[in-house]
Write a protein that holds these residues in place. Structure first.
Motif, PDB file in Angstrom:
ATOM      1  N   CYS A 192     -25.750   9.524 -14.492  1.00  0.00           N
ATOM      2  CA  CYS A 192     -25.956   8.399 -13.579  1.00  0.00           C
ATOM      3  C   CYS A 192     -27.438   8.359 -13.236  1.00  0.00           C
ATOM      4  CB  CYS A 192     -25.136   8.585 -12.297  1.00  0.00           C
ATOM      5  SG  CYS A 192     -23.355   8.723 -12.580  1.00  0.00           S
ATOM      6  N   TRP A 193     -28.004   7.149 -13.209  1.00  0.00           N
ATOM      7  CA  TRP A 193     -29.428   6.983 -12.992  1.00  0.00           C
ATOM      8  C   TRP A 193     -29.675   5.900 -11.955  1.00  0.00           C
ATOM      9  CZ3 TRP A 193     -26.875   7.652 -17.479  1.00  0.00           C
ATOM     10  CH2 TRP A 193     -27.210   8.783 -18.230  1.00  0.00           C
ATOM     11  N   VAL A 194     -30.832   5.990 -11.314  1.00  0.00           N
ATOM     12  CA  VAL A 194     -31.290   4.940 -10.414  1.00  0.00           C
ATOM     13  C   VAL A 194     -32.630   4.432 -10.931  1.00  0.00           C
ATOM     14  CG1 VAL A 194     -30.077   5.779  -8.356  1.00  0.00           C
ATOM     15  CG2 VAL A 194     -32.410   6.588  -8.831  1.00  0.00           C
ATOM     16  N   VAL A 227     -25.404   1.560   0.220  1.00  0.00           N
ATOM     17  CA  VAL A 227     -25.907   0.394   0.955  1.00  0.00           C
ATOM     18  C   VAL A 227     -26.179  -0.757  -0.017  1.00  0.00           C
ATOM     19  CG1 VAL A 227     -27.871  -0.498   2.296  1.00  0.00           C
ATOM     20  CG2 VAL A 227     -26.807   1.681   2.922  1.00  0.00           C
ATOM     21  N   LEU A 228     -26.836  -0.470  -1.137  1.00  0.00           N
ATOM     22  CA  LEU A 228     -27.107  -1.505  -2.135  1.00  0.00           C
ATOM     23  C   LEU A 228     -25.808  -2.050  -2.721  1.00  0.00           C
ATOM     24  CD1 LEU A 228     -30.137  -0.301  -4.282  1.00  0.00           C
ATOM     25  CD2 LEU A 228     -30.074  -2.078  -2.536  1.00  0.00           C
ATOM     26  N   LEU A 229     -24.873  -1.156  -3.009  1.00  0.00           N
ATOM     27  CA  LEU A 229     -23.598  -1.591  -3.556  1.00  0.00           C
ATOM     28  C   LEU A 229     -22.902  -2.552  -2.607  1.00  0.00           C
ATOM     29  CD1 LEU A 229     -21.582  -1.341  -5.901  1.00  0.00           C
ATOM     30  CD2 LEU A 229     -20.530   0.568  -4.634  1.00  0.00           C
ATOM     31  N   GLU A 289     -28.234  13.642  -5.215  1.00  0.00           N
ATOM     32  CA  GLU A 289     -27.373  13.597  -4.011  1.00  0.00           C
ATOM     33  C   GLU A 289     -28.054  12.783  -2.911  1.00  0.00           C
ATOM     34  OE1 GLU A 289     -23.983  14.296  -1.772  1.00  0.00           O
ATOM     35  OE2 GLU A 289     -24.260  14.864  -3.867  1.00  0.00           O
ATOM     36  N   ALA A 290     -29.357  12.911  -2.799  1.00  0.00           N
ATOM     37  CA  ALA A 290     -30.100  12.206  -1.751  1.00  0.00           C
ATOM     38  C   ALA A 290     -30.092  10.688  -1.938  1.00  0.00           C
ATOM     39  CB  ALA A 290     -31.542  12.717  -1.710  1.00  0.00           C
ATOM     40  N   ASP A 291     -29.743  10.207  -3.138  1.00  0.00           N
ATOM     41  CA  ASP A 291     -29.739   8.769  -3.420  1.00  0.00           C
ATOM     42  C   ASP A 291     -28.449   8.073  -2.983  1.00  0.00           C
ATOM     43  OD1 ASP A 291     -32.264   8.809  -4.735  1.00  0.00           O
ATOM     44  OD2 ASP A 291     -31.287   9.487  -6.584  1.00  0.00           O
ATOM     45  N   PHE A 292     -27.398   8.831  -2.689  1.00  0.00           N
ATOM     46  CA  PHE A 292     -26.097   8.211  -2.451  1.00  0.00           C
ATOM     47  C   PHE A 292     -26.096   7.213  -1.307  1.00  0.00           C
ATOM     48  CE2 PHE A 292     -24.038  11.525  -5.095  1.00  0.00           C
ATOM     49  CZ  PHE A 292     -23.284  10.675  -5.889  1.00  0.00           C
TER      50      PHE A 292
END
Length: 152
Positions: A48-50, A17-19, A9-12
């Motif tokens: 889903c991964w980062v 922003v990157l998207l 959740e903290a990555d959204f």
């Protein structure tokens, strides 16, 4: 050092922003989603991964289950960090996930995403179809389908 981990959740915020940066610089996605956060988690997602570099989110990928296998979706990398192999690492990770589920892996990409298409070709993916689209406006005229390289 690049690390691939499950998206949290903290990555959204970083992912959105990157998207936006990818959308503005490379035209992906062709049409900006009404709800980018929701768009990042497609229906039927297996996960889903980062990818992070020095602790900062630098890219994203999702893998979804389909009737015939698995589909790579929402794959993008920070435009400032392209050329470092991050997209390939995410693509390979998607292949590992599909393999873990014993699913054949495919992907679809709009024909305006030339850097992504080149990545798939270098990685041994095979083009299987081109489907004309009406939603691409003056950005894209077709969606190209690819199959993952055979694992031998």
């Amino acid at each position: 050092m690049a690390i691939i981990r499950p998206r949290t959740e903290a990555d959204f915020v970083s992912c959105v922003v990157l998207l936006r940066d990818v959308h503005e610089s490379a035209g992906y996605p062709v049409n900006w989603p009404d709800d980018p956060k929701a768009w990042l988690t497609p229906p039927d997602a297996l996960g889903c991964w980062v990818v992070t570099v020095n602790g900062e989110v630098a890219g994203h990928v999702a893998v979804t289950g389909t009737a015939g296998g698995a589909l790579v979706e929402r794959l993008f990398v920070d435009p400032k960090q392209t050329g470092q192999g991050l997209g390939r690492q995410l693509l390979d990770h998607a292949g590992q996930i599909a393999g873990d589920h014993e699913l054949d892996l495919t992907l679809e990409v709009a024909d305006n995403c030339t850097a992504a298409i080149a990545l798939y070709a270098r990685a041994g993916w095979r083009e299987t179809a081109r489907t004309p689209v009406a939603w691409g406006g003056d950005q894209a005229s077709a969606v190209i389908s690819f199959s993952a390289p055979s694992s031998s």
